[in-house]
Design a protein around this motif. Sequence first.
Motif, PDB file in Angstrom:
ATOM      1  N   ARG A  45       0.831  -1.210   0.000  1.00  0.00           N
ATOM      2  CA  ARG A  45       0.000   0.000   0.000  1.00  0.00           C
ATOM      3  C   ARG A  45       0.862   1.254   0.000  1.00  0.00           C
ATOM      4  O   ARG A  45       0.547   2.242  -0.679  1.00  0.00           O
ATOM      5  CB  ARG A  45      -0.953  -0.009   1.193  1.00  0.00           C
ATOM      6  N   ARG A  46       1.966   1.236   0.722  1.00  0.00           N
ATOM      7  CA  ARG A  46       2.871   2.394   0.721  1.00  0.00           C
ATOM      8  C   ARG A  46       3.452   2.623  -0.661  1.00  0.00           C
ATOM      9  O   ARG A  46       3.615   3.769  -1.098  1.00  0.00           O
ATOM     10  CB  ARG A  46       3.995   2.196   1.752  1.00  0.00           C
ATOM     11  N   ALA A  49       1.001   4.254  -2.888  1.00  0.00           N
ATOM     12  CA  ALA A  49       0.953   5.686  -2.581  1.00  0.00           C
ATOM     13  C   ALA A  49       2.132   6.419  -3.226  1.00  0.00           C
ATOM     14  O   ALA A  49       1.978   7.538  -3.733  1.00  0.00           O
ATOM     15  CB  ALA A  49       0.945   5.898  -1.070  1.00  0.00           C
ATOM     16  N   PHE A  73      -5.730   1.204  -0.177  1.00  0.00           N
ATOM     17  CA  PHE A  73      -4.843   2.331  -0.481  1.00  0.00           C
ATOM     18  C   PHE A  73      -5.644   3.566  -0.863  1.00  0.00           C
ATOM     19  O   PHE A  73      -5.434   4.663  -0.329  1.00  0.00           O
ATOM     20  CB  PHE A  73      -3.870   1.945  -1.592  1.00  0.00           C
ATOM     21  N   TRP A  77      -6.080   7.620   0.607  1.00  0.00           N
ATOM     22  CA  TRP A  77      -5.389   8.639  -0.168  1.00  0.00           C
ATOM     23  C   TRP A  77      -6.086   9.982   0.043  1.00  0.00           C
ATOM     24  O   TRP A  77      -7.304  10.050   0.189  1.00  0.00           O
ATOM     25  CB  TRP A  77      -5.387   8.255  -1.643  1.00  0.00           C
TER      26      TRP A  77
END
Length: 343
Positions: A45-46, A49, A73, A77
Amino acid sequence: MVMLPTHKAPTETFHMGGVALPRLFTGLWQLSSNSWGSAPAAKIRRQMANYAANGYTAFADHYGPAEILFGEFREKWSRPEDIFGATKWCVFRKIDPKRALVEAAVQDRLDRMKAQRIDLLQFHWQNYDDRGYLTALHHLQDLQSEGKIFLIGLCNFDSLRMDEICEELGPGGVVSNQVQFSLVDVRPLYAMAEVCKKHNVKLLTYGTVCGGFLSDTWLGREEPDLYSGVLTPSQRKYLDMIVKAWGSWTLFQSLLVVLRSIADKYEGMSIANIATRWVLDHPFVGAVIIGARMGVSEHTDDNRKVYGFRLSAEDRAVIDAVLAQSNGARLIRTIGDCGAEYR
């Protein structure tokens, strides 16, 4: 050498369904198997991003936990409305495409993606002899009118059926078709290109760098062993195509040499950049979907370089001279039209 600006080139976009989208989508199919490597969900997920922060705001493919991780995610955001998610509904077995079944399939995707509306639902139907795909698509159109789907696309449909579907659903009914397209697999150049022009459909292409074979990594390398266990599933697929259908490893090395020579003309370019730009330069292509090994590796800076230049007529001529020695132009007959390899 052609000198390019040292700053990052602005994101190149195309319009689909009235929306401006980046011409590079991030493909999430590599989340389907540990064969591409694995990483913790939080790290994936990081990295999603990080991709979004660098302008890669469109994501595609539903394999494994991709929809769930994407939904988690996007939910967190800062501007979720800026993130575009393309997923699929694939029908591989015989079904009775009643409204309730189609709606359940769409709702499952909505739930997994934590969404009120699917940005792009790409539809695949395995058996052309069963024309229930038209019934299913009409139900998808109804769900679209009800606000559950924004755009409807196809996945691995051939030219004949795509033309039929576009005629059936009317203008704007289908906006895209996801198919394989690369310097090795040039089948979309034929009937598919004409159908795209006729109905204003854009291709979302995958396999554009052949699982990484169209890269500097493989320049000057010996042909790998298909069964060595070191290749990813994608690489096994594309190696088989390169040496058994397209030509030979020797000819493929000649192609890499030519691509490297072209890349040398443009400051900081890679073989993969040239291969990707070649596909993007075709007007019927909306975007290239580049698979990402989320949490394992990252190529955002290198991939983005394709936005900063165009291939010249001389570049294309040198490439064409190598392609003319291959069986690429005959794949439309030996394999069949787009998507035939899956049927």
